[in-house]
Motif scaffolding. Sequence first.
Motif, short mmCIF file in Angstrom:
data_model
loop_
_atom_site.label_atom_id
_atom_site.label_comp_id
_atom_site.label_asym_id
_atom_site.label_seq_id
_atom_site.Cartn_x
_atom_site.Cartn_y
_atom_site.Cartn_z
N ALA A 155 58.08 76.66 45.94
CA ALA A 155 57.47 75.36 45.22
C ALA A 155 57.48 74.19 46.01
N ARG A 156 58.50 74.31 47.01
CA ARG A 156 58.27 72.96 47.87
C ARG A 156 57.27 72.79 48.72
N GLN A 157 56.47 74.01 49.02
CA GLN A 157 55.11 73.82 49.81
C GLN A 157 53.99 73.90 49.21
N GLY A 158 54.26 73.62 47.59
CA GLY A 158 53.06 73.52 46.78
C GLY A 158 52.15 74.80 46.72
N LEU A 159 52.84 75.94 46.88
CA LEU A 159 52.07 77.19 46.54
C LEU A 159 51.43 77.19 45.26
N PRO A 160 50.27 78.02 44.67
CA PRO A 160 49.81 77.89 43.54
C PRO A 160 50.58 78.90 42.58
N LEU A 161 51.45 78.24 41.98
CA LEU A 161 52.57 78.78 41.35
C LEU A 161 52.72 78.14 39.96
N ALA A 162 52.53 78.70 38.74
CA ALA A 162 52.88 77.71 37.45
C ALA A 162 54.35 77.46 37.46
N GLY A 163 54.95 78.26 37.75
CA GLY A 163 56.60 78.05 37.93
C GLY A 163 57.36 78.91 38.58
N VAL A 164 58.39 78.43 38.90
CA VAL A 164 59.56 79.36 39.77
C VAL A 164 60.92 79.17 38.96
N VAL A 165 61.55 80.37 39.23
CA VAL A 165 63.05 80.49 38.48
C VAL A 165 63.96 80.82 39.54
N SER A 166 65.19 80.24 39.88
CA SER A 166 65.90 80.65 40.79
C SER A 166 67.38 80.84 40.14
N ASN A 223 65.33 73.50 55.34
CA ASN A 223 65.23 72.73 56.24
C ASN A 223 63.88 71.87 56.29
N THR A 224 63.01 72.16 55.00
CA THR A 224 61.79 71.55 54.80
C THR A 224 61.98 71.04 53.33
N PRO A 225 62.48 69.90 53.16
CA PRO A 225 62.44 69.34 51.86
C PRO A 225 61.02 69.13 51.26
N ALA A 226 61.21 68.76 49.86
CA ALA A 226 60.00 68.37 49.23
C ALA A 226 59.66 67.03 49.43
N THR A 227 58.25 66.60 49.47
CA THR A 227 57.81 65.45 49.47
C THR A 227 57.31 65.09 48.09
N PRO A 228 57.20 63.71 47.85
CA PRO A 228 56.65 63.14 46.80
C PRO A 228 55.07 63.71 46.42
N GLY A 229 55.16 64.35 45.49
CA GLY A 229 53.73 65.20 45.11
C GLY A 229 53.34 66.69 45.59
N SER A 230 54.60 66.86 46.44
CA SER A 230 54.23 68.33 46.83
C SER A 230 54.51 69.46 45.84
N THR A 232 77.99 74.56 47.30
CA THR A 232 78.75 73.42 47.10
C THR A 232 77.97 72.35 45.91
N ALA A 233 79.13 71.51 45.44
CA ALA A 233 78.74 70.31 44.77
C ALA A 233 77.51 69.49 45.46
N GLN A 234 78.10 69.37 46.67
CA GLN A 234 77.10 68.43 47.56
C GLN A 234 75.74 69.17 47.47
N ASN A 235 75.54 70.34 47.61
CA ASN A 235 74.57 71.05 47.70
C ASN A 235 73.50 70.62 46.33
N VAL A 236 74.34 70.73 45.37
CA VAL A 236 73.66 70.47 43.86
C VAL A 236 73.12 69.26 43.84
N THR A 237 74.14 68.11 44.32
CA THR A 237 73.64 66.79 44.11
C THR A 237 72.49 66.58 44.97
N ALA A 238 72.52 67.02 46.05
CA ALA A 238 71.29 66.75 47.11
C ALA A 238 70.08 67.48 46.78
N PHE A 239 69.95 68.44 46.05
CA PHE A 239 69.01 69.37 45.62
C PHE A 239 68.52 68.38 44.26
#
Length: 263
Positions: free
Chosen positions: A149-160, A168-175, A192-199
Amino acid sequence: MRLLLALTLLALSGLTQAAIQTQEIPYESADGTKMIGYYAFDDAIKGPRPGIVVVHEFWGLNDYAKRRARDLAGLGYSALAIDMYGGGKNTEHPKDAMAFMQEVSKNSAVASARFQAGLDLLRKQPQTDPNKLAAIGYCFGGGVVLNAARQGLPLAGVVSFHGALTTNTPATPGSVKAKILVEHGARDSMVTAQNVTAFKAEMDKAGADYKFVSLADAKHGFTNPDADRLSHGDHGGPDIGYNKAADESSWKDMQAFFKKIFG
């Protein structure tokens, strides 16, 4: 009369079960890795239908990932459990699983190419509507689909589901083009809680359309009935555990999510 009715219902139940078709399909990634996908669809449904990639936990392409493909087929989707490690390999030993995962994860281009190969294979199946694609992932696989999803692949949705949130490659605005659903265990010691907050901050900054669900009393691996068994043993298993309520709740959330994005 009652006996006849019971036998008729049993026969119909058997026909419904038999309608789920499965097959192993060999394919290859751009890096030359030979992989084996596990494909499932309901042949009682005519014509193409939305396609969903299933990405396994760090254990590899095991029976659990394959079961989820069959579950999705039963819901009316064209489902492919892909092989991120190659050769369809899997293990129940956490050290081996960690080694498999790290081998793929150390090179983001390799991981992306292997996911893309699986997505391309699913798209080619005659039962798949190539314009309606999504992906779900568990544990390691959750991180894989979020990266897609971060890479902008042609997916309608993703579920984790109890997936890794760091990258290591965070999403950018509009990606981020896909809608995102994250089902997270509130007692997950591996995220971790920090991981959640950062995400959440990353997704907000990128302008992503996402929903984050925190499930009370759920640990890492909460969807997998084998998690309790795999958390024990002489190898010193990871801190994981099955939670029936969280499993069922997250699956219902996924169904509602797909119904919304696919109509």
